[in-house]
Design a protein around this motif. Structure first.
Motif, mmCIF file in Angstrom:
data_model
loop_
_atom_site.group_PDB
_atom_site.id
_atom_site.type_symbol
_atom_site.label_atom_id
_atom_site.label_comp_id
_atom_site.label_asym_id
_atom_site.label_seq_id
_atom_site.Cartn_x
_atom_site.Cartn_y
_atom_site.Cartn_z
ATOM 1 N N HIS A 39 0.895 -1.241 0.031
ATOM 2 C CA HIS A 39 0.094 0.096 0.176
ATOM 3 C C HIS A 39 0.828 1.210 0.076
ATOM 4 N N HIS A 94 -5.817 7.195 0.304
ATOM 5 C CA HIS A 94 -6.590 5.727 0.786
ATOM 6 C C HIS A 94 -5.600 4.697 0.981
ATOM 7 N N ASN A 98 -3.828 2.621 4.259
ATOM 8 C CA ASN A 98 -3.608 0.893 4.008
ATOM 9 C C ASN A 98 -5.223 0.562 3.809
ATOM 10 N N ARG A 99 -6.046 1.313 2.921
ATOM 11 C CA ARG A 99 -7.173 1.166 2.548
ATOM 12 C C ARG A 99 -7.633 1.013 1.067
ATOM 13 N N THR A 150 -10.229 9.840 6.426
ATOM 14 C CA THR A 150 -9.860 8.312 6.631
ATOM 15 C C THR A 150 -8.452 8.104 6.888
#
Length: 396
Positions: A39, A94, A98-99, A150
């Motif tokens: 990521h 993001h 780590n999304r 986020t």
């Protein structure tokens, strides 16, 4: 050429060219940020592309002003590069969090890019171009605010928080700008000033905060790596010592005992000798996964060396410890390694001690649990033992 434009425009030429060069330098520097996970590697690529597009964006401003003598607000190249640069920040944030970027974010960004740029070219009215550009930018900023939110919740660093408020301020100013245009199209002159002075300042501020926030995140990642066992991903001995002190602090506040368990993979040396060290590494990784499966979220698992692991179990009692140990023994027995050998059976031995006194040092607790571990090994392995003296003390 510089002498043929007004003094203010001459100053803006210098600003735009300087910003273009600055973003180009930052683009190359961003590639040097340390990246650990996939990521983070992807996020770093997005960041480098974002900075490169920002450089091209201001170069387009410079070229437009230098050749025409006026700063046209949304020419096609400027418009497209501007939208693209702040579209790239959404998947970047993001990724650093780590999304995965939600699919609806991609639809909003793609729709904005596909519709806004051609429409602004086709619309003849300058005021209509401003309306479309404002609305498209607000849509992109709204998606950015959610993405940064986020990222901010995951990283919890100050720069990310400041960045979130700054982008929110920028989006609010764009909303006011749009409302002003609807009420009085004559404020287009103010829009020129907005673009000439506020946009470079905002863009540079956002970029600095992005780099600062990412730098802090990278530093946090390095700290996390320093506290992790590289093979299993569990906490290492240094981190375990800090965790033990945290559990002691919690004990002093709540009075609830916790447990320290020492686990050892039985006959692990034979695995290495018979099936190679690579097979041994697979066993260690699988064992670590079983530990994580058995433990609760608030508990800690660490690898302290070789095939030896230490667990910290919060709010423990003899009954809770017995259940955890029995389940762990069953989980380890059920491990299968068909790629190594169908006959390979792994078991573990566990020694445990209850810590009910905040004055008990880590070394003392570890030694007591280790003694129980060796008692289990002497009795045949594949079992667990609790330190009775500590249990009696915890029961008063």
């Amino acid at each position: 050429m510089m002498e043929s434009v007004p003094e203010q425009q001459g100053s803006m030429l210098t600003v735009y060219l300087g910003l273009s060069l600055l973003f180009l330098i930052l683009c190359f520097l961003s590639l040097r940020f340390p990246a650990g996970s996939p990521h983070e590697h992807r996020a770093r690529r997005f960041m480098a592309i974002f900075l490169g597009v920002q450089s091209a964006w201001y170069l387009a401003f410079y070229a437009t002003l230098a050749t025409s003598g006026e700063n046209r607000l949304y020419p096609t190249l400027q418009d497209g590069l501007g939208f693209l640069s702040y579209t790239l920040t959404v998947p970047m944030f993001h990724a650093f969090a780590n999304r995965a970027t939600p699919s609806y974010n991609w639809w909003i960004m793609a729709g904005t890019l596909i519709l806004a740029v051609p429409v602004t070219v086709a619309v003849p009215s300058y005021i209509d171009k401003l309306h479309i550009g404002n609305l498209a930018t607000i849509a992109i900023m709204a998606v950015n605010i959610k993405a940064i939110g986020t990222y901010m919740r995951v990283t919890n660093n100050v720069a990310a928080s400041i960045l979130w408020y700054l982008v929110l301020l920028f989006a609010s100013l764009l909303c006011l700008r749009s409302l002003a245009l609807f009420v009085d199209p004559g404020v287009a002159v103010w829009n020129e000033s907005f673009l000439s002075f506020l946009l470079p300042l905002m863009s540079l501020s956002v970029t600095i905060l992005i780099l600062a926030s990412v730098g802090l995140t990278a530093q946090q990642s390095l700290i996390r790596l320093a506290l992790r066992d590289q093979l299993t991903g569990l906490r290492n001995r240094h981190a375990l010592m800090e965790d033990y002190q945290s559990f002691i602090s919690r004990l002093s506040r709540s009075g609830n005992a916790f447990a320290l368990l020492v686990c050892d993979i039985d006959h692990f040396k034979l695995v290495n000798d018979k099936y190679t060290h690579e097979a041994g590494d697979k066993v260690l990784k699988a064992f670590a996964q079983r530990l994580n499966r058995v433990l609760r979220e608030e508990d800690i698992a660490a690898r302290v060396g070789g095939e030896e692991f230490v667990l910290l179990v919060s709010d423990a009692s003899p009954q809770i410890l017995a259940r955890i140990c029995e389940r762990l023994l069953e989980e380890v027995r059920s491990m299968a390694f068909p790629d190594i050998s169908p006959d390979l059976v792994i078991t573990t031995s566990i020694g445990a001690v209850l810590v009910d006194d905040e004055n008990i040092k880590f070394e003392s607790a570890f030694r007591a649990a280790d003694e129980q571990l060796y008692a289990v090994k002497a009795g045949g392995r594949d079992a667990f033992a609790l330190s009775r003296s500590q249990i009696e003390n915890s029961q008063g």
